[in-house]
Design a protein around this motif. Structure first.
Motif, PDB file in Angstrom:
ATOM      1  N   GLY A 140       0.768  -1.240   0.000  1.00 30.08           N
ATOM      2  CA  GLY A 140       0.000   0.000   0.000  1.00 30.08           C
ATOM      3  C   GLY A 140       0.795   1.284   0.000  1.00 30.08           C
ATOM      4  N   LEU A 141       2.087   1.212  -0.246  1.00 27.91           N
ATOM      5  CA  LEU A 141       2.902   2.425  -0.319  1.00 27.91           C
ATOM      6  C   LEU A 141       2.985   2.886  -1.773  1.00 27.91           C
ATOM      7  N   THR A 142       3.123   4.190  -1.950  1.00 25.62           N
ATOM      8  CA  THR A 142       3.175   4.801  -3.270  1.00 25.62           C
ATOM      9  C   THR A 142       4.482   5.568  -3.416  1.00 25.62           C
ATOM     10  N   LEU A 143       5.060   5.539  -4.607  1.00 23.58           N
ATOM     11  CA  LEU A 143       6.279   6.315  -4.853  1.00 23.58           C
ATOM     12  C   LEU A 143       5.961   7.792  -4.676  1.00 23.58           C
ATOM     13  N   ARG A 144       6.662   8.445  -3.761  1.00 24.56           N
ATOM     14  CA  ARG A 144       6.431   9.863  -3.438  1.00 24.56           C
ATOM     15  C   ARG A 144       7.609  10.757  -3.814  1.00 24.56           C
ATOM     16  N   HIS A 145       8.800  10.145  -4.008  1.00 23.73           N
ATOM     17  CA  HIS A 145       9.996  10.952  -4.283  1.00 23.73           C
ATOM     18  C   HIS A 145      11.011  10.083  -5.007  1.00 23.73           C
ATOM     19  N   SER A 146      11.685  10.685  -5.969  1.00 22.43           N
ATOM     20  CA  SER A 146      12.752  10.009  -6.693  1.00 22.43           C
ATOM     21  C   SER A 146      13.804  11.049  -7.049  1.00 22.43           C
ATOM     22  N   ALA A 147      15.051  10.787  -6.635  1.00 20.07           N
ATOM     23  CA  ALA A 147      16.138  11.737  -6.888  1.00 20.07           C
ATOM     24  C   ALA A 147      17.467  11.014  -6.721  1.00 20.07           C
ATOM     25  N   PRO A 148      18.567  11.631  -7.200  1.00 17.96           N
ATOM     26  CA  PRO A 148      19.880  11.022  -6.974  1.00 17.96           C
ATOM     27  C   PRO A 148      20.100  10.754  -5.484  1.00 17.96           C
TER      28      PRO A 148
END
Length: 177
Positions: A140-148
């Motif tokens: 039930g978790l959702t991708l909220r942030h993506s960065a180096p």
């Protein structure tokens, strides 16, 4: 006290778990190879209060309903970090064990939501760890942030932050520390 899922026994880690945990961490995929790292994980304090029904961080072993009965398969659990978020973590042996990480993580997320509904449940992982991302999504978790991944020796590594709700700027900053 220990907890049980359909196929797993989840119990407080002890120093007796170090050898089996080291074998899991020594797999090149895990990125951790030292016995000292396994020892720190086994002796690390629980993430929940001592009055809790089980530790925040548990060793996961196969129970009577599991094909890997009695084997230490890895660890799973939640820990409150900076009183800002609940960190969901899981690391199981690299051999194929379909659904066991998800089974452990589902139990951990349910307990986190019961104990600290005020805090977001977060899993942070590197983008190339597709199996871990699948587990995060299944619970039930959702991708909220993506960065180096700042500070990673490999500048091409990307950090993903999954959460069960939108994160405030302060919550996101705490996960990235």
């Amino acid at each position: 006290m220990a907890a049980r899922t359909t196929r797993l026994d989840l119990a407080r880690p002890t120093l007796d778990d170090v050898d089996a945990l080291h074998a899991i961490y020594a797999d090149p995929w895990s990125g951790r190879t030292s016995r000292a790292c396994a020892s720190r994980s086994a002796s690390r304090p629980s993430g929940w209060s001592p009055a809790g029904s089980r530790p925040g961080r548990s060793m996961a072993s196969g129970n009577a309903s599991c094909a890997h009965r009695g084997d230490l398969l890895g660890h799973a659990g939640c820990e409150v970090r900076d009183d800002t978020f609940v960190n969901l973590g899981y690391r199981l042996a690299p051999r194929p064990r379909p659904g066991l990480a998800t089974e452990a993580a589902l139990a951990d997320v349910a307990e986190a939501r019961d104990r600290r509904p005020d805090l977001p449940v977060v899993a942070y992982l590197v983008a190339h760890n597709h199996a871990s991302a699948r587990v995060a999504t299944k619970v039930g978790l959702t991708l909220r942030h993506s960065a180096p991944d700042v500070g990673n020796p490999d500048p091409g590594v990307v950090r993903h932050v999954y959460a069960d709700r939108e994160l405030t700027d302060a919550e996101l900053a705490a996960t990235l520390r």
